[in-house]
Design a protein around this motif. Structure first.
Motif, PDB file in Angstrom:
ATOM      1  N   GLY A  83      -1.871  -4.289 -20.259  1.00 57.10           N
ATOM      2  CA  GLY A  83      -3.204  -4.002 -19.738  1.00 57.10           C
ATOM      3  C   GLY A  83      -3.474  -4.567 -18.355  1.00 57.10           C
ATOM      4  N   LYS A 116      -3.825  -2.720 -11.514  1.00 55.58           N
ATOM      5  CA  LYS A 116      -2.940  -2.556 -10.361  1.00 55.58           C
ATOM      6  C   LYS A 116      -2.937  -3.823  -9.499  1.00 55.58           C
ATOM      7  CE  LYS A 116      -0.059   0.255  -8.839  1.00 55.58           C
ATOM      8  NZ  LYS A 116       1.058   0.709  -9.639  1.00 55.58           N
ATOM      9  N   MET A 127       2.344   2.271  -3.243  1.00 51.28           N
ATOM     10  CA  MET A 127       1.414   2.794  -4.254  1.00 51.28           C
ATOM     11  C   MET A 127       0.997   4.233  -4.005  1.00 51.28           C
ATOM     12  SD  MET A 127      -1.185  -0.339  -4.718  1.00 51.28           S
ATOM     13  CE  MET A 127      -0.706  -1.877  -5.480  1.00 51.28           C
ATOM     14  N   LEU A 128       1.286   4.741  -2.811  1.00 46.94           N
ATOM     15  CA  LEU A 128       0.857   6.102  -2.505  1.00 46.94           C
ATOM     16  C   LEU A 128       1.414   7.075  -3.534  1.00 46.94           C
ATOM     17  CD1 LEU A 128       1.172   6.441   1.375  1.00 46.94           C
ATOM     18  CD2 LEU A 128      -0.878   6.087   0.001  1.00 46.94           C
ATOM     19  N   ARG A 129       0.583   8.048  -3.898  1.00 51.50           N
ATOM     20  CA  ARG A 129       1.043   9.007  -4.916  1.00 51.50           C
ATOM     21  C   ARG A 129       2.020  10.010  -4.342  1.00 51.50           C
ATOM     22  NH1 ARG A 129      -3.808  10.655  -8.860  1.00 51.50           N
ATOM     23  NH2 ARG A 129      -4.339   8.581  -9.588  1.00 51.50           N
ATOM     24  N   ASN A 183      -6.205   6.212  -3.469  1.00 45.27           N
ATOM     25  CA  ASN A 183      -5.111   6.968  -2.851  1.00 45.27           C
ATOM     26  C   ASN A 183      -5.589   7.654  -1.575  1.00 45.27           C
ATOM     27  OD1 ASN A 183      -2.401   7.944  -2.910  1.00 45.27           O
ATOM     28  ND2 ASN A 183      -3.234   9.964  -3.453  1.00 45.27           N
ATOM     29  N   PHE A 194      -8.104   6.757   0.249  1.00 49.75           N
ATOM     30  CA  PHE A 194      -8.384   5.717   1.237  1.00 49.75           C
ATOM     31  C   PHE A 194      -7.085   5.236   1.909  1.00 49.75           C
ATOM     32  CE2 PHE A 194      -8.574   1.128   2.086  1.00 49.75           C
ATOM     33  CZ  PHE A 194      -9.459   1.154   3.156  1.00 49.75           C
ATOM     34  N   PHE A 195      -6.060   4.959   1.093  1.00 50.82           N
ATOM     35  CA  PHE A 195      -4.772   4.501   1.654  1.00 50.82           C
ATOM     36  C   PHE A 195      -4.195   5.551   2.597  1.00 50.82           C
ATOM     37  CE2 PHE A 195      -3.288   1.213  -1.741  1.00 50.82           C
ATOM     38  CZ  PHE A 195      -4.384   0.435  -1.410  1.00 50.82           C
ATOM     39  N   ASN A 196      -4.248   6.800   2.166  1.00 52.47           N
ATOM     40  CA  ASN A 196      -3.708   7.871   3.010  1.00 52.47           C
ATOM     41  C   ASN A 196      -4.444   7.951   4.339  1.00 52.47           C
ATOM     42  OD1 ASN A 196      -1.440   9.608   2.062  1.00 52.47           O
ATOM     43  ND2 ASN A 196      -2.645   9.523   0.182  1.00 52.47           N
ATOM     44  N   TYR A 252       4.785   8.408   6.976  1.00 54.08           N
ATOM     45  CA  TYR A 252       4.134   7.262   7.614  1.00 54.08           C
ATOM     46  C   TYR A 252       5.186   6.236   8.040  1.00 54.08           C
ATOM     47  CZ  TYR A 252      -0.058   9.143   5.357  1.00 54.08           C
ATOM     48  OH  TYR A 252      -1.080   9.947   4.936  1.00 54.08           O
ATOM     49  N   MET A 295       0.829  -1.206   0.000  1.00 52.68           N
ATOM     50  CA  MET A 295       0.000   0.000   0.000  1.00 52.68           C
ATOM     51  C   MET A 295       0.867   1.262   0.000  1.00 52.68           C
ATOM     52  SD  MET A 295      -2.889  -1.262   2.705  1.00 52.68           S
ATOM     53  CE  MET A 295      -3.831   0.245   2.864  1.00 52.68           C
ATOM     54  N   MET A 300      -8.744  -2.794 -18.738  1.00 54.17           N
ATOM     55  CA  MET A 300      -9.547  -1.585 -18.897  1.00 54.17           C
ATOM     56  C   MET A 300      -9.082  -0.810 -20.127  1.00 54.17           C
ATOM     57  SD  MET A 300     -10.185   1.328 -16.064  1.00 54.17           S
ATOM     58  CE  MET A 300      -8.834   2.464 -16.319  1.00 54.17           C
ATOM     59  N   VAL A 310       1.827  -2.974 -17.601  1.00 58.18           N
ATOM     60  CA  VAL A 310       0.862  -1.921 -17.915  1.00 58.18           C
ATOM     61  C   VAL A 310       0.547  -1.945 -19.401  1.00 58.18           C
ATOM     62  CG1 VAL A 310       0.532   0.565 -18.037  1.00 58.18           C
ATOM     63  CG2 VAL A 310       1.501  -0.462 -15.976  1.00 58.18           C
ATOM     64  N   ILE A 311       1.583  -2.126 -20.209  1.00 59.37           N
ATOM     65  CA  ILE A 311       1.361  -2.175 -21.651  1.00 59.37           C
ATOM     66  C   ILE A 311       0.439  -3.338 -22.001  1.00 59.37           C
ATOM     67  CG2 ILE A 311       2.511  -2.599 -23.863  1.00 59.37           C
ATOM     68  CD1 ILE A 311       4.909  -1.032 -22.639  1.00 59.37           C
ATOM     69  N   LEU A 341      -2.227   4.176 -15.753  1.00 63.86           N
ATOM     70  CA  LEU A 341      -2.449   2.909 -15.077  1.00 63.86           C
ATOM     71  C   LEU A 341      -1.423   2.654 -13.971  1.00 63.86           C
ATOM     72  CD1 LEU A 341      -3.561   0.124 -17.505  1.00 63.86           C
ATOM     73  CD2 LEU A 341      -4.572   0.812 -15.338  1.00 63.86           C
ATOM     74  N   ASP A 342      -0.282   3.284 -14.115  1.00 61.04           N
ATOM     75  CA  ASP A 342       0.751   3.030 -13.139  1.00 61.04           C
ATOM     76  C   ASP A 342       0.384   3.605 -11.777  1.00 61.04           C
ATOM     77  OD1 ASP A 342       3.088   1.786 -12.595  1.00 61.04           O
ATOM     78  OD2 ASP A 342       4.209   3.674 -12.619  1.00 61.04           O
ATOM     79  N   ARG A 343      -0.591   4.464 -11.774  1.00 59.22           N
ATOM     80  CA  ARG A 343      -0.994   5.069 -10.505  1.00 59.22           C
ATOM     81  C   ARG A 343      -2.302   4.462 -10.040  1.00 59.22           C
ATOM     82  NH1 ARG A 343      -0.224  11.334 -10.156  1.00 59.22           N
ATOM     83  NH2 ARG A 343       1.967  11.269  -9.607  1.00 59.22           N
ATOM     84  N   ILE A 344      -2.483   4.501  -8.732  1.00 62.76           N
ATOM     85  CA  ILE A 344      -3.766   4.025  -8.234  1.00 62.76           C
ATOM     86  C   ILE A 344      -4.811   5.108  -8.415  1.00 62.76           C
ATOM     87  CG2 ILE A 344      -2.999   2.287  -6.599  1.00 62.76           C
ATOM     88  CD1 ILE A 344      -2.866   4.416  -4.497  1.00 62.76           C
ATOM     89  N   LYS A 345      -6.061   4.709  -8.383  1.00 60.87           N
ATOM     90  CA  LYS A 345      -7.151   5.685  -8.565  1.00 60.87           C
ATOM     91  C   LYS A 345      -7.131   6.694  -7.422  1.00 60.87           C
ATOM     92  CE  LYS A 345     -10.252   2.188 -10.455  1.00 60.87           C
ATOM     93  NZ  LYS A 345     -10.344   1.057  -9.524  1.00 60.87           N
ATOM     94  N   PRO A 346      -7.543   7.920  -7.696  1.00 62.81           N
ATOM     95  CA  PRO A 346      -7.537   8.950  -6.640  1.00 62.81           C
ATOM     96  C   PRO A 346      -8.294   8.497  -5.399  1.00 62.81           C
ATOM     97  CG  PRO A 346      -8.056   9.927  -8.762  1.00 62.81           C
ATOM     98  CD  PRO A 346      -7.995   8.455  -8.985  1.00 62.81           C
ATOM     99  N   GLY A 401      -0.043   4.134 -19.956  1.00 65.38           N
ATOM    100  CA  GLY A 401       0.976   3.649 -19.018  1.00 65.38           C
ATOM    101  C   GLY A 401       1.049   4.555 -17.807  1.00 65.38           C
ATOM    102  N   GLN A 451      -0.923  -6.465 -11.184  1.00 70.24           N
ATOM    103  CA  GLN A 451       0.515  -6.187 -11.035  1.00 70.24           C
ATOM    104  C   GLN A 451       0.999  -6.642  -9.660  1.00 70.24           C
ATOM    105  OE1 GLN A 451       1.477  -2.069 -11.929  1.00 70.24           O
ATOM    106  NE2 GLN A 451      -0.185  -2.004 -13.412  1.00 70.24           N
TER     107      GLN A 451
END
Lengths: 311, 311
Positions: A206, A209, A106-108, B25, B27-29, A116, A103, B1, A203-204, B17-22, B14, A212
């Motif tokens: 498809g 997350k 994956m944080l942005r 994000n 929720f994780f935070n 954390y 988790m 997707m 990712v390419i 998809l490499d990032r998680i959905k907002p 790429g 992956q």
């Protein structure tokens, strides 16, 4: 075909350099191994004589110490608690940190992730004595905040320190509280080291997350997870003494059944006047059992995946 | 997707998809913020108790925000500064001496074990490795330390038994093998440098990262140790801060029974804000760790990565 080379000046110098550490190893790790002989002796202290004299002149009693130990009623409790808690700690100590590490990775926001980590790692540097005070602030019957909250809602104050049923959960919770950050950072370091091109390719193709994580991240963590597992299994018969002893406020009688482990037994025996031979039998058993467990576990790992084996 | 579009805009998808959905994000935070809160709240709580007035504790118990503030606990500790400062002194001596010794022992043997041409290398590797699998255990160590080495009630019992560690030696060895090319050492030997000189003037300066990590973990280990003191130290003058805290837990009246001031016992007991005092000492133990922690935080993580290199 290997020719035996002559002893050189280099070797003498390196031996001298190693000497202090070697002396340390002999004094603090190897002498105790010889001292394990106490487990087979009716160790007595002869007035005015040193340890070696006492050891030599005490009678051999064969396996009598072990007989006494395994006949005592409580040994099953000690073994059950030691192994049971360790099994839970090993499983939780793997699942939770891996989940957290994934988790966090994956944080942005990098800064948030670092923050954390820093906070979660901190309890690793606290002693159980200190943590016991923390816990007391929550669980104290008269003053603790938990009971204050219960009382504020009109409930009955709970005598936490004399109710055995709560303690398996409290001990497990506190163990996780203190160790989860450390393990998370270890797994996170392994995740960071994974080759980024793997994810790009996924990712390419498809991959989501979740896919992956399932097919790249988790498989990449098996090697470090196995090493951690082996190290922990090798300590299966030892317990984190301070966790059981300090958090329970020195194991009151009412919590004896849920908080006594082999180590708390040995510690109490060293402080009291149990014959040292019987206590030594308990630690001898611990040492041998751990050595056997780690060798077996390592053997199994080696069969399945030679790369991950420790030895 | 994005499978259907992958040929058209693979770079773009790429990135996305490499990032998680907002939402994920967020929720994780929120999740990690909650965890961090659970870690931090006991600290704040204990600080708050330490600055609560006796009256406030007696009437309302421990509160996250005391109804009456008071620095009486710290004033009391200031009155007991002789005891506190003496323990602090012992702690500092143990940490400094222990850490220096630990660095020397671990790195010197680690260096020797990294020299592939050394004749006794195989033997010493086993010497360092066997204790990781099998050890003498608590009782045998206790008897050896107390009765053979006569370390009871000396400061050395707090330092020596935990200064070297097979684990740290292996970490050092691995680091030396991976970061310092053999050719560098060999050319120094050809130039006529002794091994001791190479170790002191080349290896140590080049190994700051690994030494810093080991030093930090060792220093915290020494600072947090209460176990050796509780087993071996009866002399009041040799109690570390942790041991003092542990003794206070053992008997809240410890300081009361050992007044350094000339007040009568009863008056003394009455004037002692005991619960706040306990928490205040806890704070005094934690503060140095908390202050040092942010500065060294990066070493922990890099150090854990070094440790995970198998070699």
């Amino acid at each position: 075909m290997k020719t035996k080379k002559r002893w050189k000046k280099d070797d003498t110098e390196l031996t001298l350099l190693a000497l202090p550490s070697v002396v340390w190893f002999v004094l603090f790790l190897y002498l105790p191994m010889i001292g394990l002989l106490i487990a087979f002796k009716g160790y007595r202290v002869f007035a005015g004589h040193g340890f070696v004299y006492n050891l030599i002149h005490s009678d051999w009693v064969g396996l009598k110490n072990f007989e006494f130990l395994f006949k005592s009623n409580n040994i099953t409790i000690f073994l059950r608690n030691t192994l049971g808690y360790n099994a839970i700690f090993i499983i939780l100590g793997m699942v939770i940190p891996i989940a957290f590490a994934i988790m966090l990775s994956m944080l942005r926001n990098r800064f948030a992730s670092k923050l954390y980590q820093t906070i979660m790692f901190f309890p690793h540097f606290l002693s159980w004595v200190v943590v016991a005070y923390f816990l007391f602030a929550f669980l104290s019957t008269e003053k603790g905040i938990l009971n204050n909250i219960i009382a504020a809602f009109g409930g009955e104050r709970v005598q936490w320190y004399s109710q055995a049923k709560y303690w398996p959960f409290i001990l497990v919770f506190m163990q996780v509280w203190k160790t989860v950050g450390y393990s998370t950072v270890i797994y996170l370091a392994s995740i960071t080291a994974i080759d980024g091109s793997l994810y790009e390719a996924a990712v390419i193709d498809g991959a989501t997350k979740w896919q992956q994580t399932k097919y790249i991240t988790i498989p990449s963590l098996t090697s470090i997870a196995i090493i951690m597992f082996l190290l922990n299994v090798g300590r299966m018969f030892y317990s984190d003494f301070g966790l059981f002893y300090q958090l329970t406020q020195r194991i009151p009688g009412s919590l004896y059944n849920v908080a006594s482990t082999l180590d708390t037994y040995v510690y109490a025996a060293l402080q009291g006047n149990t014959p040292v031979g019987m206590t030594a039998a308990a630690t001898f058993f611990q040492s041998v059992a751990c050595a056997v467990t780690i060798l077996i576990a390592n053997g199994i790992v080696r069969k399945i995946d030679p790369e991950s084996a420790l030895i | 997707m994005a499978r259907g579009k992958k040929d058209m805009d693979e770079n773009d998808s790429g990135l996305r998809l490499d990032r998680i959905k907002p939402a994920t994000n967020v929720f994780f935070n929120a999740w990690f913020a909650l965890l961090s809160f659970i870690i931090i709240v006991p600290f704040i709580f204990v600080i708050m108790i330490s600055i609560s007035s006796t009256k406030s504790i007696a009437e309302h118990g421990y509160q996250l925000w005391p109804s009456e503030f008071s620095l009486a606990a710290y004033a009391y500790l200031w009155g007991e500064r002789v005891t506190i400062l003496r323990s602090l002194g012992v702690s500092v001596i143990v940490v400094v001496l222990g850490t220096v010794l630990a660095l020397l022992l671990n790195s010197s043997l680690g260096y020797v074990l990294s020299r592939k041409s050394y004749k006794l290398r195989g033997f010493l590797v086993w010497l360092a490795f066997i204790p990781m699998i099998f050890n003498g255990g608590m009782v045998a160590s206790y008897v050896v330390n107390a009765n053979l080495l006569h370390l009871r009630n000396t400061i050395w019992i707090l330092i020596l038994p935990i200064c070297a560690s097979p684990f740290n030696i292996i970490i050092c060895r691995t680091f030396f093998q991976h970061t310092i090319p053999d050719s560098v050492v060999e050319s120094a030997v050809i130039d006529g440098s002794s091994q001791l000189r190479i170790y002191a003037q080349m290896i140590l300066p080049l190994s700051k990262p690994v030494l810093a990590t080991i030093a930090l973990f060792t220093a915290f280990g020494y600072w947090n140790d209460w176990f050796f003191a509780s087993l071996y130290i009866a002399d009041k003058n040799l109690l570390t801060l942790q041991a003092l805290l542990n003794n206070i837990q053992r008997s809240i009246d410890f300081i009361v029974n050992n007044p350094t001031l000339g007040v009568s016992l009863m008056a003394y007991k009455a004037s002692m804000p005991s619960e706040a005092v306990r928490m205040a000492i806890t704070i005094i133990v934690i503060v140095p760790i908390a202050m040092a922690y942010p500065f060294f935080q990066r070493y922990f993580i890099s150090g854990l990565t070094i440790g995970s290199v198998k070699g």
